[in-house]
Design a protein around this motif. Structure first.
Motif: not given
Length: 542
Positions: A278-295
């Motif tokens: 599994x290779x998954x991308x994650x990003x910091x959101x504008x409210x400071x949390x971190x989301x998995x956005x796909x992969x």
């Protein structure tokens, strides 16, 4: 998806099981018209079937834990707190528990037949240490390791399990010889950077062995060469993990190997069997949390001493290899698969897009569907064909994820696809056109070509059958394959040479000195149908 999210040796049972008492049921004839006489002076109560579970930690102290109790005949499971009397229907049950002594966990299970008053004890002092090793051991003693273990019920349908980790570098399991139970353990070695090799091994058995340990020869492991690039993802950060799959026990265990904000190449050594990488991308959101956005979710059956290659986040994310279909004469096409990696072409890698699809017939628009981004349900263009003839379906999409900020210079921000095909009422067929996937070769880890170089873009033509009720029909003979490139984001286009190289249609693109290259390809068949695919900023120059 291959995309996308992301724990036999027999031994005598040491989990004790004691049953006391028996059921007593008093039956009264329905015709009896006189009250029953209670000679004992105590109200008559029908005896119930109960189970009491006792759990002891590694010091022998009685502690309360939440166990999982599984009816082995029905696979019905329930949570039962140890130390409490629980009423249950008669039957044979598996009792699964994780017993903690500080930070040290012990897994245990027992098989009990509930009838009358039934008791069972799981004693963590009887646990045996779970040990998985490599021979020779990795030279870097500072590698981070983790062991996960599971006990599972054995069933042809649902499998229940209990899982624990070696947070304090110790993990124990209580042996049990019942073939209604299975055991699995996985261990990983990593430094969570892109600089070293990493390992994951899996050991599983039917029954819970008296010696839950195994050493794996490194020469008997499979090698997976993993390359993770940057450029088209909505984030610069990604993770790498492995999971064993299709095992009697242990299929849900997750082994984290890497989290990194740069591209990398690494080797992952795996014990033989079926795994998902599994290779998954994650990003910091504008409210400071971190989301998995796909992969990506890439299942692989690996064999000892064999090498495999995986490449994630390639360039030229574009429309997925999916065709419009006719369901009893109704044209159907999803708007939401417009950013597929060419190595995993069946669906988009990451969520987040807007799209507009139109269908025209004889120059007139007969259907328009819009996805405004993050709709609650998948958006599909559906249209019932009333007249036979040529239809043209176009879907145009752009990346859209308002909660995050896309990386500067992100590749594949916009794509489009157009299909021209004949359709008839009341037919069950795939549109007689091709899906087109573009695969630029020779790029670096940032999906960049050298300034002024020539990039070969492989063009894969496919006609996948996504619905078993749909007839695929014969592949229409290809008449022409043409390609264009743009160096200004799609404002102007220039034709490029296309020829077959080793049997594969290939566009030869002369690259500019800087910026990015957008691509457009059209495949036309001898009947007049065609597919036209455009990818803006398919790859970069650098």
């Amino acid at each position: 998806m291959e995309l996308f999210s992301l724990r036999t040796r027999a031994a005598f049972s040491l989990g004790s099981s004691v049953r006391t008492g028996r059921s007593a049921v008093t039956k009264v004839a329905a015709s009896a018209l006189v009250p029953a006489i209670l000679l004992s002076g105590t109200p008559a109560v029908a005896a119930s079937n109960t189970l009491t579970i006792t759990t002891l930690d590694r010091a022998g102290k009685k502690i309360a834990v939440t166990t999982t109790v599984v009816n082995l005949a029905t696979n019905e499971s329930r949570s039962v707190r140890s130390g409490q009397v629980k009423k249950l229907p008669k039957g044979t049950y598996a009792v699964l528990a994780s017993i903690d002594t500080g930070l040290v966990s012990t897994l245990g299970a027992s098989i009990v037949t509930v009838s009358g008053t039934t008791k069972t004890t799981l004693d963590a002092r009887k646990g045996r240490k779970v040990t998985l090793g490599l021979s020779p051991a990795p030279a870097d003693a500072s590698l981070e390791t983790q062991t996960i273990a599971q006990i599972c019920t054995v069933s042809k349908s649902a499998v229940e399990r209990v899982e624990a980790w070696d947070f304090a570098n110790e993990l124990y399991v209580i042996p049990n010889s019942s073939k209604k139970l299975a055991f699995a353990a996985m261990r990983t070695w990593t430094d969570h950077s892109g600089e070293t090799d990493r390992h994951a091994v899996m050991y599983s058995t039917t029954t819970i062995p008296s010696t839950p340990s195994r050493t794996f020869s490194r020469s008997a492991l499979a090698t997976v060469n993993v390359e993770t690039r940057r450029g088209p993802s909505g984030s610069v950060s990604s993770s790498l993990a492995v999971q064993p799959i299709d095992r009697p026990c242990g299929s849900s265990m997750y082994g984290s190997l890497l989290s990194f904000d740069r591209p990398y190449r690494t080797k992952v050594f795996l014990s033989p069997g079926k795994w998902v990488v599994r290779a998954e991308s994650y990003a910091g959101t504008k409210d400071g949390s971190t989301w998995n956005i796909g992969g990506f979710y890439a299942p692989r059956q690996v064999a000892a001493g064999t090498s495999y290659n995986l490449r994630f986040f390639r360039a030229a994310w574009g429309p997925a290899a999916v065709l419009p279909v006719l369901h009893n004469g109704r044209i159907s096409y999803s708007l939401n698969n417009m950013f597929a990696d060419p190595g995993f072409p069946r669906q988009s890698v990451e969520g987040g897009d807007k799209a507009t699809a139109t269908l025209t017939f004889r120059g007139k628009t007969v259907k328009t569907v819009k996805d405004r981004g993050w709709e609650p349900e998948e958006k599909v263009l559906n249209y019932t064909v009333k007249q036979s003839g040529w239809y043209t379906l176009t879907n145009t999409a752009s990346r859209y994820y308002p909660e995050i900020t896309f990386p500067s210079g992100m590749l594949s921000p916009r794509t489009s696809v157009t299909f021209r095909f004949k359709a008839k009422p009341r037919t069950w067929v795939a549109a007689p056109v091709y899906a087109v996937t573009m695969r630029p070769v020779g790029l670096n880890l940032y999906n960049q070509a050298k300034p002024g170089s020539t990039t070969n873009v492989e063009l894969k033509l496919s006609r996948p059958k996504g619905d078993p009720d749909i007839k695929l029909g014969k592949n229409p003979p290809v008449k022409t394959v043409s390609a264009k490139a743009s160096f200004d984001g799609g404002r102007t286009w220039r034709s490029v040479q296309v020829k077959k190289i080793a049997g594969t249609w290939t566009a030869l693109v002369g690259n500019p000195q800087s910026g990015a290259v957008s691509l457009r390809v059209r495949v036309t068949d001898t009947t007049g149908g065609y597919t036209d695919v455009t990818i803006i900023r398919a790859y970069a120059i650098g």
